[in-house]
Design a protein around this motif. Structure first.
Motif, PDB file in Angstrom:
ATOM      1  N   GLU A 159       0.825  -1.195   0.000  1.00  0.00           N
ATOM      2  CA  GLU A 159       0.000   0.000   0.000  1.00  0.00           C
ATOM      3  C   GLU A 159       0.860   1.245   0.000  1.00  0.00           C
ATOM      4  OE1 GLU A 159      -2.584  -0.317   3.294  1.00  0.00           O
ATOM      5  OE2 GLU A 159      -3.711  -1.930   2.373  1.00  0.00           O
ATOM      6  N   GLN A 210       1.695   3.563  -2.964  1.00  0.00           N
ATOM      7  CA  GLN A 210       0.859   4.676  -3.391  1.00  0.00           C
ATOM      8  C   GLN A 210       0.938   5.840  -2.396  1.00  0.00           C
ATOM      9  OE1 GLN A 210      -0.563   4.567  -6.268  1.00  0.00           O
ATOM     10  NE2 GLN A 210       0.061   2.463  -6.637  1.00  0.00           N
ATOM     11  N   GLU A 223     -13.798   9.748 -11.320  1.00  0.00           N
ATOM     12  CA  GLU A 223     -13.959   8.875 -10.146  1.00  0.00           C
ATOM     13  C   GLU A 223     -15.182   7.978 -10.301  1.00  0.00           C
ATOM     14  OE1 GLU A 223     -12.027  11.765  -6.681  1.00  0.00           O
ATOM     15  OE2 GLU A 223     -14.146  11.901  -7.147  1.00  0.00           O
ATOM     16  N   GLN A 257     -15.311  -0.820 -12.540  1.00  0.00           N
ATOM     17  CA  GLN A 257     -15.038  -1.971 -11.663  1.00  0.00           C
ATOM     18  C   GLN A 257     -16.266  -2.849 -11.520  1.00  0.00           C
ATOM     19  OE1 GLN A 257     -13.076  -0.945  -7.772  1.00  0.00           O
ATOM     20  NE2 GLN A 257     -13.101   1.059  -8.719  1.00  0.00           N
ATOM     21  N   ASP A 293      -9.837   2.065   2.883  1.00  0.00           N
ATOM     22  CA  ASP A 293      -9.112   1.312   1.863  1.00  0.00           C
ATOM     23  C   ASP A 293     -10.041   0.756   0.783  1.00  0.00           C
ATOM     24  OD1 ASP A 293     -10.458  -0.610   3.238  1.00  0.00           O
ATOM     25  OD2 ASP A 293      -8.734  -1.923   3.601  1.00  0.00           O
ATOM     26  N   GLY A 294     -11.309   1.079   0.842  1.00  0.00           N
ATOM     27  CA  GLY A 294     -12.256   0.656  -0.188  1.00  0.00           C
ATOM     28  C   GLY A 294     -12.956  -0.650   0.115  1.00  0.00           C
ATOM     29  N   SER A 295     -12.563  -1.305   1.206  1.00  0.00           N
ATOM     30  CA  SER A 295     -13.241  -2.568   1.532  1.00  0.00           C
ATOM     31  C   SER A 295     -14.610  -2.256   2.153  1.00  0.00           C
ATOM     32  CB  SER A 295     -12.387  -3.414   2.479  1.00  0.00           C
ATOM     33  OG  SER A 295     -12.131  -2.694   3.647  1.00  0.00           O
ATOM     34  N   CYS A 350     -16.329  -7.579  -6.186  1.00  0.00           N
ATOM     35  CA  CYS A 350     -15.531  -6.353  -6.376  1.00  0.00           C
ATOM     36  C   CYS A 350     -14.873  -5.864  -5.079  1.00  0.00           C
ATOM     37  CB  CYS A 350     -16.409  -5.244  -6.942  1.00  0.00           C
ATOM     38  SG  CYS A 350     -16.351  -5.151  -8.734  1.00  0.00           S
ATOM     39  N   ARG A 396     -11.712  -0.186  -5.659  1.00  0.00           N
ATOM     40  CA  ARG A 396     -10.633   0.795  -5.842  1.00  0.00           C
ATOM     41  C   ARG A 396     -11.292   2.172  -5.770  1.00  0.00           C
ATOM     42  NH1 ARG A 396      -9.738  -2.882  -9.712  1.00  0.00           N
ATOM     43  NH2 ARG A 396     -10.433  -1.507 -11.376  1.00  0.00           N
ATOM     44  N   ALA A 451      -8.543   8.414  -4.181  1.00  0.00           N
ATOM     45  CA  ALA A 451      -7.485   8.544  -3.176  1.00  0.00           C
ATOM     46  C   ALA A 451      -7.835   9.556  -2.104  1.00  0.00           C
ATOM     47  CB  ALA A 451      -6.192   8.942  -3.872  1.00  0.00           C
TER      48      ALA A 451
END
Lengths: 289, 446
Positions: A121, A124, A189, A196, A225-227, A261, A265, A268
């Motif tokens: 991670e 990035q 975005e 996705q 983190d997108g989870s 999915c 993602r 940021a």
């Protein structure tokens, strides 16, 4: 008379204070800002450009080239290897080590994976640049004529660059500024999220077209983190209604898509904007309405 | 007062509150759903019992193979290779290790077990949602051992229905005309088989020419045309009992008898004095009613599923086209306007589409259009193909296709094919002989 004047002045002062508080630039402070990766690398090169050390100059030029590569790749292979060897203890690596360790000390596979992930991670993450600087400094330390002077300069560069980085991180671009203030996603975005989901959503092709059952709405609560932290089917009552089996089938496919999915993602920056998000899955176009 | 003023100003202080972001997803992938069909587990005693009765080594695997094959041929599912399975069938049936199934990218899992109980076959099966790690469905069937293939079809239908939201079509049969011999002297017999081509049986001996068998949508009854002493007769045949009766001798040539949706009437066309009209016959009182009356050739009538409308083809405009009218023959409207000739219209059981055969520039097409004639889609093109018949769920069409004869007059064949509404999933249905004029039954296990 004097009393009225004082009250009036106090109220005016309060009004000015609140107006100042209400100005939009103050609202920007707590917002997340995207990392600006390339800027620090260039500055480091400038700061470490020492005219009286020809060997160092060569080395720095090499580093510059390396940095250019890093800018484009954002993930130097050497660096990753280094971090991996530091954190992951593989059974093949050293049998003696494994033997000497108590069972509790042997890293569990899950933990190992986590460690690797966190390192990845950082690719990035602008913080990584500090480590990159450290690498450069270590490298130069061995070869330069005046290591102390160089180290001091590099340390200074480090501090300067990190200060500048922080400053830059607090600034936001015009586009982001706009989207952050409006609380919306930018077109890019939004398209990235859509792209996705498109790949994850297997539309049940056998589903007969029924206009009233073609839209499924799902609300996701996302971690930074997108989870997915939590998901809620907005029409869950309809899902369990007798005679709405087709809708349930579509809703099932939506849930599967979101799970496939996971993690998403995500942009940021601007976690506050997208930490709760609603996806409207509309199958009417695909099922030939 | 001062408190109120302060409160007023506090309210004015801005708070960063964002409206929820909404993202529209209007596309998805069209890949078949990956699923795992684990062989049905069976204990050793039951396995030996079934081996004796059915001459099948492992009936559990045989049933799961039927399920797998059905789901695969639908084109909507992608059954994963059994070699990739990590969990044994008996354990998977008790409690699947979802991580293992997730690892091989299965989104759904079918498990089950087979038992020999009181001389009967007992099959349990479960459908699991692998990603959600939960059971979606669990059912059990008990039947005589010889029905094992049907159990496989019924399981397929249940899984299909749960995962697609529409009824399945696997526990069904297809009746067709079996053809043998040289092209000029064909022996035509009535034959019936399961939708997957198994259990083929001949229903007539081939002494008489048989044509256009059609299933009753409401029962396992068939109507067909047969020539007796060179005179066309319309027959009714009960598939379950094997009883057969003549509906009647009709004047002149009779074509394409077909049931009404409730099975109480037969609709057909008679040719007389150079013209052909559409008639219905009430099967209870045998009263014949003329529906169309036009000096043209009106043939191939087919009812809408609600019985209120009839589609047919007619050359009243100069070329053969498709028309729709009310069931009393009024309000006739032409619905096909494309280039070429249109024929054999068949109304979908769903009611939304009409399938047809089209001849254009020497090529035959099977296509569908909406009931108002809009949205025409040609699904398949070939040298010669016709007579589409719908699966009971209105998603798949079966038809027959003939091949060209070569310069020596050889190489001719007629085979059954199926295609789904996407137009991509085209498959040949294997028959022991050449085959034509197929008709799909309704679900046996309704």
């Amino acid at each position: 008379m004097n009393r009225s004047l004082i009250i009036s002045s106090a109220l005016h002062a309060l009004l000015i204070f609140i107006t100042a508080m209400s100005l939009p630039f103050l609202a920007k402070k707590p917002l997340d800002v995207p990392p600006v990766v390339s800027v620090e690398l260039i500055q480091i090169a400038e700061k470490t450009n020492i005219p009286f050390a020809p060997k160092a100059k060569k080395i720095i030029e090499k580093v510059k080239e390396k940095e250019k590569k890093l800018v484009s790749e954002q993930a130097p292979p050497k660096k990753v290897e280094k971090t991996k060897t530091k954190t992951v203890i593989s059974p093949d690596q050293n049998n003696k080590k494994v033997e000497n360790q108590t069972p509790e000390a042997i890293p569990l596979p899950e933990k190992t994976v986590k460690k690797v992930e966190t390192k990845e991670e950082k690719k990035q993450n602008p913080d990584k640049l500090d480590e990159e600087v450290k690498q450069v400094s270590e490298f130069e330390k061995d070869d330069l004529f005046d290591p102390n002077e160089l180290k001091a300069k590099i340390d200074k560069a480090k501090i300067d660059s990190s200060k500048q980085k922080l400053k830059k991180n607090n600034e936001i671009t015009q586009d982001q500024d706009k989207s952050v203030l409006t609380g919306k996603l930018t077109i890019t975005e939004e398209q990235a999220l859509q792209a996705q989901i498109f790949t994850c959503w297997s539309i049940p092709l056998g589903l007969p077209y029924a206009p009233e059952d073609m839209l499924v709405r799902i609300k996701l609560s996302l971690k930074p983190d997108g989870s997915i932290d939590d998901m809620e089917m907005l029409d869950h009552v309809k899902m369990n209604t007798p005679g709405k089996e087709r809708f349930r089938t579509l809703a099932d496919s939506v849930r599967r898509a979101v799970q496939i999915c996971n993690p998403l993602r995500v942009p940021a920056s601007g976690y506050e904007r997208w930490k709760n998000i609603i996806f409207n899955f509309d199958a009417s176009e695909m099922l030939g309405g | 007062m001062l408190k109120k003023i302060i409160l007023f100003f506090i309210i004015l202080i801005p708070v960063n509150a964002f409206a929820l972001i909404e993202v529209d997803i209007t596309r998805g992938n069209l890949d078949p759903l990956p699923l795992a069909v684990s062989p049905l587990s069976i204990d050793e005693t039951s396995r030996k019992s079934f081996e004796k009765i059915l001459k099948k080594e492992n009936i559990g695997s045989e049933i799961s193979n039927i399920v797998e094959n059905n789901l695969k041929t639908s084109g909507l599912f992608n059954p994963l290779d059994k070699k990739a399975f990590l969990q044994a069938p008996d354990i998977a049936n008790l409690k699947p290790r979802f991580e293992d199934w997730n690892l091989i990218k299965a989104q759904a899992l079918i498990t089950g077990k087979v038992n020999y109980v009181d001389d009967k076959l007992r099959v349990e099966f479960r459908l699991w949602d692998v990603l959600a790690a939960k059971e979606m469905m669990a059912l059990a069937f008990t039947t005589v051992p010889n029905n094992w293939r049907r159990v496989g079809h019924i399981i397929s239908d249940k899984v299909y229905e749960r995962l697609t939201g529409e009824k399945g079509y696997f526990d069904t049969r297809i009746i067709y005309v079996s053809e043998e011999g040289p092209k000029t002297q064909r022996i035509k017999k009535l034959a019936i088989m399961d939708q997957d081509g198994a259990n083929n049986k001949f229903l007539t001996l081939g002494n008489e020419l048989v044509l256009t068998p059609r299933f009753n949508p409401a029962s396992q009854m068939v109507t067909y045309l047969s020539y007796f002493k060179n005179m066309p007769r319309v027959y009714l045949l009960d598939i379950e009992t094997g009883t057969q009766e003549v509906v009647g001798d009709f004047p002149g040539m009779t074509f394409a008898p077909r049931f009404s949706p409730d099975g109480k009437k037969i609709i057909m066309s008679f040719a007389k004095d150079g013209k052909s009209d559409i008639y219905t016959m009430d099967l209870e009182n045998r009263i014949v009613e003329k529906i169309t009356n036009h000096p043209s050739i009106d043939t191939s009538p087919s009812y809408s599923p609600d019985g209120k409308y009839i589609t047919f083809n007619s050359d009243r405009s100069g070329y053969q086209q498709i028309y729709v009218m009310k069931n009393d023959g009024s309000d006739i409207k032409r619905i096909s306007f494309g280039n070429g000739l249109y024929g054999t219209p068949v109304w979908s059981p769903r009611g939304d589409l009409i399938a047809f055969t089209k001849l254009h520039k020497g090529k035959f097409y099977i296509g569908v259009m909406r009931t108002d004639g809009s949205g025409e889609r040609l699904l398949t093109e070939n040298y010669y193909q016709e007579a589409p018949s719908w699966s009971p769920n209105g998603r798949v069409l079966i038809f027959y296709r003939e091949t060209k004869t070569d310069s020596k007059g050889e190489g001719f064949s007629a085979k059954l094919w199926s295609i789904d509404l996407t137009g991509y999933n085209e498959r040949q249905i294997k028959t022991p002989t050449d085959a034509s004029d197929p008709s799909w039954s309704s679900l046996l296990s309704n």
